[in-house]
Design a protein around this motif. Structure first.
Motif, PDB file in Angstrom:
ATOM      1  N   PRO A  50       0.942  -1.146  -0.001  1.00 59.37           N
ATOM      2  CA  PRO A  50       0.010   0.007  -0.173  1.00 59.37           C
ATOM      3  C   PRO A  50       0.920   1.276   0.170  1.00 59.37           C
ATOM      4  CG  PRO A  50       0.153  -1.127   2.166  1.00 59.37           C
ATOM      5  CD  PRO A  50       0.763  -2.049   1.276  1.00 59.37           C
ATOM      6  N   ALA A  51       1.991   1.100   0.429  1.00 58.27           N
ATOM      7  CA  ALA A  51       2.851   2.307   0.731  1.00 58.27           C
ATOM      8  C   ALA A  51       4.427   1.852   0.387  1.00 58.27           C
ATOM      9  CB  ALA A  51       2.739   3.291   1.536  1.00 58.27           C
ATOM     10  N   PHE A  52       4.936   2.914  -0.009  1.00 56.05           N
ATOM     11  CA  PHE A  52       6.664   2.503  -0.176  1.00 56.05           C
ATOM     12  C   PHE A  52       7.295   2.299   1.069  1.00 56.05           C
ATOM     13  CE2 PHE A  52      10.827   4.260  -0.058  1.00 56.05           C
ATOM     14  CZ  PHE A  52      11.427   3.848  -1.181  1.00 56.05           C
ATOM     15  N   THR A  53       6.802   2.931   2.175  1.00 60.70           N
ATOM     16  CA  THR A  53       7.443   2.637   3.373  1.00 60.70           C
ATOM     17  C   THR A  53       6.927   1.467   4.157  1.00 60.70           C
ATOM     18  OG1 THR A  53       5.541   4.037   4.402  1.00 60.70           O
ATOM     19  CG2 THR A  53       7.951   5.097   3.828  1.00 60.70           C
ATOM     20  N   ASP A  54       5.973   0.660   3.623  1.00 58.82           N
ATOM     21  CA  ASP A  54       5.323  -0.578   4.441  1.00 58.82           C
ATOM     22  C   ASP A  54       6.216  -1.687   3.878  1.00 58.82           C
ATOM     23  OD1 ASP A  54       3.758  -2.785   4.787  1.00 58.82           O
ATOM     24  OD2 ASP A  54       2.064  -1.575   4.541  1.00 58.82           O
ATOM     25  N   GLY A  55       6.896  -2.414   4.678  1.00 60.29           N
ATOM     26  CA  GLY A  55       7.763  -3.430   4.337  1.00 60.29           C
ATOM     27  C   GLY A  55       7.176  -4.556   4.485  1.00 60.29           C
ATOM     28  N   ARG A  56       5.875  -4.642   4.887  1.00 54.63           N
ATOM     29  CA  ARG A  56       5.194  -6.150   5.013  1.00 54.63           C
ATOM     30  C   ARG A  56       5.493  -7.243   3.685  1.00 54.63           C
ATOM     31  NH1 ARG A  56      -0.166  -3.897   7.698  1.00 54.63           N
ATOM     32  NH2 ARG A  56       0.239  -2.271   6.246  1.00 54.63           N
ATOM     33  N   GLY A  57       5.281  -6.499   2.744  1.00 56.00           N
ATOM     34  CA  GLY A  57       5.521  -7.378   1.560  1.00 56.00           C
ATOM     35  C   GLY A  57       6.872  -8.197   1.736  1.00 56.00           C
ATOM     36  N   SER A 109       8.290  -9.270   4.287  1.00 53.16           N
ATOM     37  CA  SER A 109       7.742 -10.457   5.286  1.00 53.16           C
ATOM     38  C   SER A 109       6.774 -11.461   4.569  1.00 53.16           C
ATOM     39  CB  SER A 109       7.329  -9.931   6.448  1.00 53.16           C
ATOM     40  OG  SER A 109       8.132  -9.113   7.235  1.00 53.16           O
ATOM     41  N   PHE A 110       5.764 -10.951   3.809  1.00 54.84           N
ATOM     42  CA  PHE A 110       4.857 -11.781   3.394  1.00 54.84           C
ATOM     43  C   PHE A 110       5.437 -13.022   2.199  1.00 54.84           C
ATOM     44  CE2 PHE A 110       1.356  -8.603   3.881  1.00 54.84           C
ATOM     45  CZ  PHE A 110       1.075  -8.883   5.308  1.00 54.84           C
ATOM     46  N   ALA A 111       6.290 -12.225   1.329  1.00 59.32           N
ATOM     47  CA  ALA A 111       7.142 -12.931   0.451  1.00 59.32           C
ATOM     48  C   ALA A 111       7.897 -14.147   0.883  1.00 59.32           C
ATOM     49  CB  ALA A 111       7.785 -12.232  -0.502  1.00 59.32           C
ATOM     50  N   GLN A 112       8.554 -13.565   1.886  1.00 59.40           N
ATOM     51  CA  GLN A 112       9.556 -14.514   2.595  1.00 59.40           C
ATOM     52  C   GLN A 112       8.736 -15.863   3.394  1.00 59.40           C
ATOM     53  OE1 GLN A 112      12.220 -12.679   5.391  1.00 59.40           O
ATOM     54  NE2 GLN A 112      13.725 -14.380   5.252  1.00 59.40           N
ATOM     55  N   THR A 113       7.598 -15.370   4.322  1.00 60.20           N
ATOM     56  CA  THR A 113       7.158 -16.413   4.850  1.00 60.20           C
ATOM     57  C   THR A 113       6.501 -17.188   3.825  1.00 60.20           C
ATOM     58  OG1 THR A 113       6.501 -14.767   6.638  1.00 60.20           O
ATOM     59  CG2 THR A 113       5.045 -16.564   6.528  1.00 60.20           C
ATOM     60  N   LEU A 114       5.807 -17.013   2.700  1.00 58.83           N
ATOM     61  CA  LEU A 114       5.236 -18.049   1.938  1.00 58.83           C
ATOM     62  C   LEU A 114       6.367 -18.873   1.362  1.00 58.83           C
ATOM     63  CD1 LEU A 114       3.236 -15.480   0.075  1.00 58.83           C
ATOM     64  CD2 LEU A 114       2.300 -17.259   1.286  1.00 58.83           C
ATOM     65  N   ARG A 115       7.553 -18.497   1.182  1.00 56.30           N
ATOM     66  CA  ARG A 115       8.581 -19.276   0.606  1.00 56.30           C
ATOM     67  C   ARG A 115       9.024 -20.318   1.673  1.00 56.30           C
ATOM     68  NH1 ARG A 115       7.211 -19.319  -4.322  1.00 56.30           N
ATOM     69  NH2 ARG A 115       7.869 -17.574  -5.680  1.00 56.30           N
ATOM     70  N   GLN A 116       9.082 -19.607   2.791  1.00 55.71           N
ATOM     71  CA  GLN A 116       9.362 -20.722   4.201  1.00 55.71           C
ATOM     72  C   GLN A 116       8.398 -21.694   4.337  1.00 55.71           C
ATOM     73  OE1 GLN A 116      10.139 -17.541   7.029  1.00 55.71           O
ATOM     74  NE2 GLN A 116      12.350 -17.076   6.569  1.00 55.71           N
ATOM     75  N   LEU A 117       7.120 -21.281   4.066  1.00 55.53           N
ATOM     76  CA  LEU A 117       6.085 -22.118   4.172  1.00 55.53           C
ATOM     77  C   LEU A 117       6.051 -23.376   3.167  1.00 55.53           C
ATOM     78  CD1 LEU A 117       3.001 -19.918   5.109  1.00 55.53           C
ATOM     79  CD2 LEU A 117       4.203 -21.656   6.727  1.00 55.53           C
ATOM     80  N   GLY A 118       6.816 -23.025   2.121  1.00 53.08           N
ATOM     81  CA  GLY A 118       7.088 -23.804   1.049  1.00 53.08           C
ATOM     82  C   GLY A 118       6.207 -23.759  -0.231  1.00 53.08           C
ATOM     83  N   PHE A 119       5.702 -22.740  -0.124  1.00 51.40           N
ATOM     84  CA  PHE A 119       4.753 -22.165  -1.482  1.00 51.40           C
ATOM     85  C   PHE A 119       5.614 -22.263  -2.643  1.00 51.40           C
ATOM     86  CE2 PHE A 119       3.123 -18.749  -4.365  1.00 51.40           C
ATOM     87  CZ  PHE A 119       2.006 -19.351  -4.596  1.00 51.40           C
ATOM     88  N   GLN A 120       5.297 -22.757  -3.762  1.00 50.34           N
ATOM     89  CA  GLN A 120       6.110 -22.977  -4.899  1.00 50.34           C
ATOM     90  C   GLN A 120       5.419 -22.456  -6.160  1.00 50.34           C
ATOM     91  OE1 GLN A 120       9.208 -25.033  -5.072  1.00 50.34           O
ATOM     92  NE2 GLN A 120       8.815 -25.202  -3.070  1.00 50.34           N
ATOM     93  N   GLY A 121       4.229 -21.679  -6.042  1.00 52.49           N
ATOM     94  CA  GLY A 121       3.466 -20.857  -7.054  1.00 52.49           C
ATOM     95  C   GLY A 121       4.395 -19.475  -7.137  1.00 52.49           C
ATOM     96  N   GLU A 122       3.627 -18.659  -8.098  1.00 56.40           N
ATOM     97  CA  GLU A 122       4.068 -17.512  -8.258  1.00 56.40           C
ATOM     98  C   GLU A 122       3.782 -16.489  -7.267  1.00 56.40           C
ATOM     99  OE1 GLU A 122       3.263 -13.932 -11.799  1.00 56.40           O
ATOM    100  OE2 GLU A 122       2.742 -16.104 -12.339  1.00 56.40           O
ATOM    101  N   ILE A 123       4.634 -15.699  -6.824  1.00 55.41           N
ATOM    102  CA  ILE A 123       4.530 -14.333  -5.920  1.00 55.41           C
ATOM    103  C   ILE A 123       4.553 -13.310  -6.676  1.00 55.41           C
ATOM    104  CG2 ILE A 123       5.228 -13.467  -4.078  1.00 55.41           C
ATOM    105  CD1 ILE A 123       6.191 -15.843  -2.647  1.00 55.41           C
ATOM    106  N   ARG A 124       3.535 -12.488  -6.753  1.00 53.28           N
ATOM    107  CA  ARG A 124       3.400 -11.144  -7.482  1.00 53.28           C
ATOM    108  C   ARG A 124       3.510 -10.090  -6.809  1.00 53.28           C
ATOM    109  NH1 ARG A 124      -0.104 -11.077 -13.044  1.00 53.28           N
ATOM    110  NH2 ARG A 124       1.474 -12.511 -13.570  1.00 53.28           N
ATOM    111  N   MET A 125       4.202  -9.029  -6.866  1.00 51.84           N
ATOM    112  CA  MET A 125       4.332  -7.828  -6.175  1.00 51.84           C
ATOM    113  C   MET A 125       3.239  -6.748  -6.827  1.00 51.84           C
ATOM    114  SD  MET A 125       5.989  -8.886  -3.437  1.00 51.84           S
ATOM    115  CE  MET A 125       5.778  -7.447  -2.605  1.00 51.84           C
ATOM    116  N   ALA A 126       2.659  -6.042  -6.180  1.00 55.49           N
ATOM    117  CA  ALA A 126       1.898  -4.783  -6.624  1.00 55.49           C
ATOM    118  C   ALA A 126       1.928  -3.735  -5.978  1.00 55.49           C
ATOM    119  CB  ALA A 126       0.542  -5.390  -7.255  1.00 55.49           C
ATOM    120  N   GLY A 127       1.277  -2.852  -6.495  1.00 57.68           N
ATOM    121  CA  GLY A 127       1.476  -1.326  -5.438  1.00 57.68           C
ATOM    122  C   GLY A 127       2.430  -0.673  -5.378  1.00 57.68           C
ATOM    123  N   LYS A 128       2.859   0.039  -4.464  1.00 62.09           N
ATOM    124  CA  LYS A 128       3.709   1.069  -4.245  1.00 62.09           C
ATOM    125  C   LYS A 128       4.885   0.536  -3.692  1.00 62.09           C
ATOM    126  CE  LYS A 128      -0.038   4.521  -3.739  1.00 62.09           C
ATOM    127  NZ  LYS A 128      -0.984   5.148  -3.049  1.00 62.09           N
TER     128      LYS A 128
END
Length: 198
Positions: free
Chosen positions: A115-122, A124-143
């Motif tokens: 939602p904002a350039f200063t929001d670092g949760r993206g 964490s979300f990407a890293q957490t998904l990979r750590q959970l074993g997600f093998q699909g596509e992770i796409r970043m959108a927004g700011k």
């Protein structure tokens, strides 16, 4: 939804071959997908499309998958689509993602909206998904910023949605994707997971 481009992990524009449609909702952020489609249109189409849904609309107040009618609608969508994905809003908590592991691992695409350039949760979300074993596509959108792309790649992102304005303001888009091409010890930084202990 128009005026956006999808770039792969090499910075190549793959918009012409991207097949994902965002399910239209009242609160869909700009740039989740290049095209939108309504629930009714999806169910009436002869061909099965690739559709991405808002994760928040599938959860109950406790952050767990809702049952009942929402579960039935999700299953119906599964029968009328080729592939399903979800988009994560800024309100999604990383802890909630860990509680939805089985569901998330079944998705073909997960779009993380920043939602904002200063929001670092993206990150964490990407890293957490990979750590959970997600093998699909992770796409970043927004700011997210140009200088964040290389770090998002290291966190596990595969593709990026950029606005027409962002594409014009970045003179050499490949620089953003190759900013961490090498690390101080000579290894290719793109091959390393972010914060790797190796």
């Amino acid at each position: 939804m128009g005026n956006h481009h999808v770039l792969n992990s090499d910075g190549v524009d793959i918009s012409q071959t991207d097949t994902w449609h965002a399910l239209t909702t009242n609160e869909i952020p700009d740039g989740i997908a290049l095209t939108e489609i309504s629930l009714l249109e999806t169910l009436q189409k002869q061909e099965k499309l690739d559709v991405v849904l808002p994760l928040a609309d599938l959860l109950d107040a406790k952050g767990t998958l809702a049952g009942g009618l929402l579960q039935q609608v999700y299953e119906l969508l599964g029968e009328h689509t080729s592939r399903l994905g979800v988009w994560i809003t800024s309100d999604t908590d990383t802890d909630a993602l860990a509680g939805l592991t089985d569901f998330l691992l079944k998705q073909d695409l997960i779009v993380i909206h920043v939602p904002a350039f200063t929001d670092g949760r993206g990150f964490s979300f990407a890293q957490t998904l990979r750590q959970l074993g997600f093998q699909g596509e992770i796409r970043m959108a927004g700011k997210f910023g140009r200088d964040q792309i290389a770090y998002l790649l290291r966190a596990g992102a595969d593709t990026f949605v950029l606005s027409e304005h962002d594409m014009q303001s970045i003179s050499d888009i490949s620089q953003a994707f190759n900013a961490l091409a090498s690390s101080y010890d000579g290894r290719n930084a793109a091959d390393l997971p972010m914060f790797s202990g190796a």
